[in-house]
Enzyme design. Structure first.
Site, PDB file in Angstrom:
ATOM      1  N   ASP A  66      52.842  35.370  66.116  1.00 40.35           N
ATOM      2  CA  ASP A  66      52.536  37.684  65.766  1.00 40.35           C
ATOM      3  C   ASP A  66      51.188  37.655  64.692  1.00 40.35           C
ATOM      4  O   ASP A  66      51.616  38.236  64.049  1.00 40.35           O
ATOM      5  CB  ASP A  66      53.788  37.057  64.583  1.00 40.35           C
ATOM      6  CG  ASP A  66      54.456  36.948  66.429  1.00 40.35           C
ATOM      7  OD1 ASP A  66      55.299  37.178  66.743  1.00 40.35           O
ATOM      8  OD2 ASP A  66      56.277  36.196  64.950  1.00 40.35           O
ATOM      9  N   GLU A  92      59.380  45.174  70.927  1.00 36.44           N
ATOM     10  CA  GLU A  92      59.237  44.329  69.290  1.00 36.44           C
ATOM     11  C   GLU A  92      57.303  45.196  69.078  1.00 36.44           C
ATOM     12  O   GLU A  92      56.979  45.118  70.297  1.00 36.44           O
ATOM     13  CB  GLU A  92      59.877  43.713  69.455  1.00 36.44           C
ATOM     14  CG  GLU A  92      58.929  41.874  70.214  1.00 36.44           C
ATOM     15  CD  GLU A  92      59.919  41.028  69.988  1.00 36.44           C
ATOM     16  OE1 GLU A  92      60.790  40.843  69.079  1.00 36.44           O
ATOM     17  OE2 GLU A  92      59.440  39.883  70.426  1.00 36.44           O
TER      18      GLU A  92
HETATM   19  O1  FUB Z   1      57.988  35.411  65.603  1.00 35.00           O
HETATM   20  C1  FUB Z   1      59.483  35.906  65.331  1.00 35.00           C
HETATM   21  C2  FUB Z   1      59.818  36.633  66.259  1.00 35.00           C
HETATM   22  O2  FUB Z   1      59.466  36.381  67.644  1.00 35.00           O
HETATM   23  C3  FUB Z   1      58.436  38.044  66.131  1.00 35.00           C
HETATM   24  O3  FUB Z   1      59.371  38.904  64.698  1.00 35.00           O
HETATM   25  C4  FUB Z   1      58.860  39.066  67.201  1.00 35.00           C
HETATM   26  O4  FUB Z   1      57.907  39.590  67.446  1.00 35.00           O
HETATM   27  C5  FUB Z   1      58.890  37.217  68.311  1.00 35.00           C
HETATM   28  O5  FUB Z   1      57.256  37.302  67.981  1.00 35.00           O
END
Ligand code: FUB
Length: 453
Positions: free
Chosen positions: A185, A344
């Site tokens: 991320d 997301e």
């Molecule tokens: O790293 C945890 C979660 O996985 C992130 O918040 C999402 O975007 C995904 O990458």
């Protein structure tokens, strides 16, 4: 000098022809390939063309890097076949029988042209590289240039010209992951003349890390680890775990660090981009349950007029104007978007007056996790879906490419930071961060990113 060269050629070839060749193989990883009949000269690229040149311990870092390749399984597949990638991410391929360094276009022709099958070399421990799509033609040097030639006259000379000893790499080969270890991320930003990366610390089943770190670089290649900049345990009263997907912003001599924690979003502030960061609110900026989906994955975009916007979401994409204090907003003004396939990891930037919303699709545990984008005329859209910009490349073993961020360099070039499953054995909990160029077409659309190792 000429006489000496000829003597060396003859001596090595003669010796070589008398010995049994070793089973052909080049182990994957960073390697340098030394000419059999020009000892001390190595396969290298210069001006995007292949050649051989002398390299010594006293050579420049550039000369050493040019003579170092990362050996990977062949881009076009094939048992015992390999591809050779330079530190800049480009690949050795043949075109018009000349060996060149070019960017992987992903076409079947490119993949085949960049795939060479390893054969025994003229002396023990050396190899020859036969074109995967032109049997009988081998990579060989001729007048210090690399060509793809068939053996015609004088097979012994040809065998020596096309044989290379596998040597230790003169330089570091593969340039990624750009920050060593397991991270995900990444939020990339250019602040005060340096690039900064703010990732999730990865390697925990269930993504249960509690600490955030920062890294910085002047060249996107060498990164300094600034250590932990925020630790949920001692520093955040309202969450202890699931420290995910941070984002940085700057306003009026302060840095604002937005972060996910136990599926709330918090904000911490500091006078420095590397902290220490402290929580001025003592509560989440956006509490779990504020809207549908998980309240995670913040991103900040600041428009030319100085107005900052906060984007976040999982399942639905949300956005709101931040107040000038950067730590509050009007809940009644929150907008909801539903771009196609949105999961997301929203990210917004502006280029030539056009707004770009890019985001992750699928599940971060899936090898198909990828990035799509849309464009709009305002920071709130309306958004026009444009398609995929980043996806897996199984021929390189690159999977799960997603949760990205984008930065423009002072030169005007753009880069995308993103995570992928750690290569070669990672998964959705063991991810690593890399950076690749992001390029635009003349009409402002984004060219598909070419993921590199
Ligand atoms: O790293 C945890 C979660 O996985 C992130 O918040 C999402 O975007 C995904 O990458």
């Amino acid at each position: 000098m000429r006489t000496l060269t000829v003597f060396v050629v003859v001596a090595v070839v003669t010796a070589g022809l008398g010995r049994p060749a070793q089973a052909a193989d080049i182990p994957a990883g960073a390697r340098s390939l030394e000419s059999v009949n020009y000892p001390g000269s190595y396969l290298r690229h210069g001006d995007y063309l292949g050649g051989i040149a002398a390299v010594t311990a006293a050579s420049s870092p550039q000369a050493k890097a040019d003579a170092t390749f990362t050996v990977t399984p062949g881009l076009a597949g094939g048992t015992g076949c390999v591809s050779l990638q330079a530190a800049n991410g480009m690949w050795l391929r043949h075109r018009d029988y000349r060996i060149r360094l070019e960017t992987n276009t992903g076409t079947p022709l490119f993949l085949a042209d960049a795939t060479f099958c390893v054969r025994d070399g003229s002396i023990s421990g050396s190899v020859r590289l036969e074109a995967s799509n032109s049997p009988g033609r081998f990579l060989r040097h001729r007048d210090k240039e690399l060509w793809l030639d068939p053996s015609t006259v004088n097979p012994a000379t040809f065998a020596a010209d096309s044989s290379f000893r596998i040597a230790a790499p003169w330089a570091t080969g593969r340039r990624s992951p750009v920050i060593k270890g397991l991270y995900a991320d990444p939020d990339i930003a250019y602040l005060n003349g340096r690039y900064y990366l703010y990732p999730t610390t990865d390697g925990y089943t269930g993504w249960s890390s509690s600490r955030f770190k920062a890294f910085s670089s002047t060249d996107l290649t060498t990164w300094t680890d600034h250590g932990t900049i925020l630790d949920l345990g001692p520093q955040i009263t309202w969450a202890d775990s699931r420290a995910w997907a941070p984002a940085i912003a700057y306003r009026d001599n302060r840095y604002y660090f937005y972060f996910s924690a136990d599926t709330n979003i918090g904000v911490a502030t500091s006078a420095s981009p590397t902290g220490p960061f402290t929580d001025p609110l003592g509560r989440p900026l956006i509490a779990a349950g504020f809207r549908s989906g998980q309240m995670i994955d913040p991103a900040v975009f600041t428009d030319d007029d100085g107005q900052s916007y906060l984007y976040w979401g999982n399942g639905s994409a949300y956005a709101v104007r931040l107040n000038p204090d950067m730590t509050s907003f009007d809940p009644a003004q929150v907008r909801t978007f539903s771009p196609p396939n949105y999961r997301e990891g929203s990210f917004v930037f502006k280029r030539d007056g056009r707004y770009y919303l890019s985001y992750s699709v699928d599940d971060t545990r899936s090898e198909n996790y990828h990035v799509e984008y849309a464009t709009g005329t305002t920071p709130f859209g309306p958004w026009t879906h444009r398609g995929t910009i980043l996806a897996k490349n199984l021929s390189l073993g690159i999977k799960g490419t997603g949760h990205h961020s984008i930065v423009m360099a002072p030169t005007g070039e753009w880069h995308i930071a993103y995570h992928r499953f750690a290569v070669p054995a990672g998964n959705g909990y063991n991810r690593e961060v890399t950076v690749d160029p992001l390029r635009f077409n003349a009409d402002g659309t984004i060219q598909p990113v070419i993921p590199t190792l």
